[in-house]
Every structure is written in C-alpha cells, then in structure tokens.
Design an enzyme around this catalytic site. Sequence first.
Site, mmCIF file in Angstrom:
data_model
loop_
_atom_site.group_PDB
_atom_site.id
_atom_site.type_symbol
_atom_site.label_atom_id
_atom_site.label_comp_id
_atom_site.label_asym_id
_atom_site.label_seq_id
_atom_site.Cartn_x
_atom_site.Cartn_y
_atom_site.Cartn_z
ATOM 1 N N GLY A 123 -23.094 -104.597 69.280
ATOM 2 C CA GLY A 123 -24.524 -104.253 69.242
ATOM 3 C C GLY A 123 -24.819 -103.343 68.066
ATOM 4 N N GLY A 157 -28.469 -102.797 66.323
ATOM 5 C CA GLY A 157 -29.557 -102.140 67.052
ATOM 6 C C GLY A 157 -29.827 -100.715 66.579
ATOM 7 N N ASP A 211 -22.352 -107.992 66.162
ATOM 8 C CA ASP A 211 -23.572 -108.264 66.937
ATOM 9 C C ASP A 211 -23.643 -109.759 67.182
ATOM 10 O OD1 ASP A 211 -26.288 -108.055 68.055
ATOM 11 O OD2 ASP A 211 -26.289 -106.082 67.112
ATOM 12 N N ILE A 212 -24.651 -110.171 67.939
ATOM 13 C CA ILE A 212 -24.826 -111.582 68.282
ATOM 14 C C ILE A 212 -25.433 -112.369 67.113
ATOM 15 C CG2 ILE A 212 -27.085 -111.141 69.371
ATOM 16 C CD1 ILE A 212 -24.785 -113.529 71.025
ATOM 17 N N TYR A 219 -33.398 -102.425 84.299
ATOM 18 C CA TYR A 219 -32.549 -101.712 83.342
ATOM 19 C C TYR A 219 -31.891 -100.495 84.013
ATOM 20 C CZ TYR A 219 -31.705 -98.664 79.225
ATOM 21 O OH TYR A 219 -31.169 -97.825 78.280
HETATM 22 C C1 AKB Z 1 -35.889 -97.185 77.154
HETATM 23 O O1 AKB Z 1 -37.002 -96.686 76.952
HETATM 24 O O2 AKB Z 1 -35.711 -98.183 77.871
HETATM 25 C C2 AKB Z 1 -34.682 -96.528 76.532
HETATM 26 C C3 AKB Z 1 -34.027 -95.556 77.452
HETATM 27 C C4 AKB Z 1 -34.728 -94.314 77.843
HETATM 28 O O3 AKB Z 1 -32.929 -95.775 77.870
HETATM 29 N N1 AKB Z 1 -35.049 -95.877 75.319
#
Ligand code: AKB
Length: 316
Positions: A9, A12, A35-36, A143
């Site tokens: 990665g 990024g 990276d990809i 996430y």
């Molecule tokens: C996001 O906003 O998703 C990231 C984080 C806070 O991990 N920057």
Amino acid sequence: MAEKILIIGACGQIGSELTYKLRSIHGDDNVIASDINYSNLNVVNSGIFEIVDAQDYGSILLCVEKHNINTIYLMAAMLSATGEKYPMKAWDLNMNSLFHVLNLAKAKFISKVFWPSSIAVFGPTTPKDNTPQHTIMEPSTVYGITKQVGERWCEYYHDKYGVDVRSLRYPGIISWKTMPGGGTTDYAVEIYHKAITDGKYESFLSENTELPMMFMDDAIDATVQIMDAPANQIKIRSSYNLAAISFTPKDIADEIQNHIKDFIITYNPDFRQQIADSWPRSIDDSVAQKEWHWSPKFDLKKMSKVMLTELDKKYT
Ligand code: AKB
C-alpha cells in the site's frame, strides 16, 4: 542481518511517506515499495517497486522471497467513508490482507509486522473526551469493525504464535505530499488545498465537529519509533492510542484565515457527519508516552504553516 522491508500500500497517503522515510533510514535497496497499481508515480519512480495484491497470499509471498523481506508494513486498507459504500469489499480487503501478513509471520517467512489501527475502533458508546487506552469499543462503521477485529487478531497471533506485530490507532492524518482517499477526516487535508487553489472550501463536516488529528511527520515518527523500540517495551499487542491535536473545521478555518485573510468556509454535512459523530473528540495516549516515550511535535499552528507553505510551492 540487514532489515529488508516491504511496504504494502505504498502508493497511499501514509504508505508513500513511510516509504520515503524508511528509505532515508535503511537505504533505498532495503525498502521495497508495493501496491496493487502504479497510481503514485513519485513512489513508483523513487526506488524498487513491485505490484503486490494484498488480498493474494501468493502475491505477497513471491515478493517476500524475491527480496528476502523480514519486515512488512501493511498500509493497504479501505477507509471509513468508502467502507460504508462497499461494506463487503472493505471487510475482504482489510481482513484478508491482515491474515496473509500475520500468517506469513506465523510461518516465519517474516519476523516483524506493522499494521495500522485507527480511532475508528471507537464508537458512539465510547467516552468521547480523552478516550482511554482500554475502554468501551463498539464501532459503528465497517472500517471500524475491521480495525477492532484486526486488533484482536494481532494480539492473538502475538500471544499464541509469538508474532512480533506492532500497531498504532492513527487519528486523522494531515499531509501535503499524497492526498488521502475515502476517509472521514479527509476534509482536514482538502481544506488546505482548496484554501490555496480556490480561496474557499465547503466542509462535509459541521462547524463544531471535533476530531483527533495529527500531522504526517508525527505519524511517521511514531511509526518508526514503535518499530524500533525493544520488543519488551511493546506491552500492548492490539494497538496503542496515539494523539497530537484535536480541532474542528471552524478551528482549522480560523487558523487558515491567519494566513489567507479572505478564505471562506461553508458547511454542508453529508453521510460522513454520522461517522465523525461516532468517534472520540480527543484521545489519551499516556500509555504510548510511558511505554515507548511517544510525544508529538506539531500543533495546529505549526502544522498549518507547513501545509500552506508547501502547498503554495506545489501550486505555483
Ligand atoms: C478515516 O477517516 O477513515 C481515517 C481514519 C481516522 O482512520 N483517516
């Protein structure tokens, strides 16, 4: 034996600056960027670069064997805002890549791993101010869920298999070299660019949304520091709270106005507001301070000066 590093990665926002920094420390030949795709030509052209698919164990292993890698920094991830649009893709990318790297370490192909966690591990039921290292964690984004689960697996692989994995809960990271993509804290980077190019910015978070943030140089220093620390100093093998500054869109706009008097900010919150509202306002990182002597160098004023100076050079 020389440390041979693979950054997955590397194109990024954080991966690119980590590549430059680690090359300056370990030498160009000892840091392989991957990276990809070739999406960041500054990284691709700055040293050894390989195409690696973080979701493909064989692809990572091939690169590890080709370059005799012993340390991996796994920086590939789908962030909070994009993750809400593609929940299963976020789960697959964030979890598969982590398992591949942890399994490479378990099988002793590599000996050390860095994996970033995030303030997104916290949720609406977490105490919002000075959020402690150990507290309620009920993340409400995909996430955040991947980061919380990932932390548990990191600790598990350390405790059961002796894997030397180290991790930081990054706040929003602000930088001028590479744009972030798909995060909720991205506004705090975009605002500086727009201040220089357009003299105005429409924030997708409301005026008083306070979030934990950090300048890139501090984030990179923290990463290098935790990876360099003796193993016995790293007592937490899930992930460490990490803090520097907390501010709102209004605070940052006020600071920009100290440099660009007629800068205008407007507010038009979108779906990212709900994500921001579920995160802490500020973080207690006293455990990191105590165990491996972490301390940040940049406040809002100092960071804004560097951001505006560097972006001014970039755009003129
Ligand atoms: C996001 O906003 O998703 C990231 C984080 C806070 O991990 N920057």
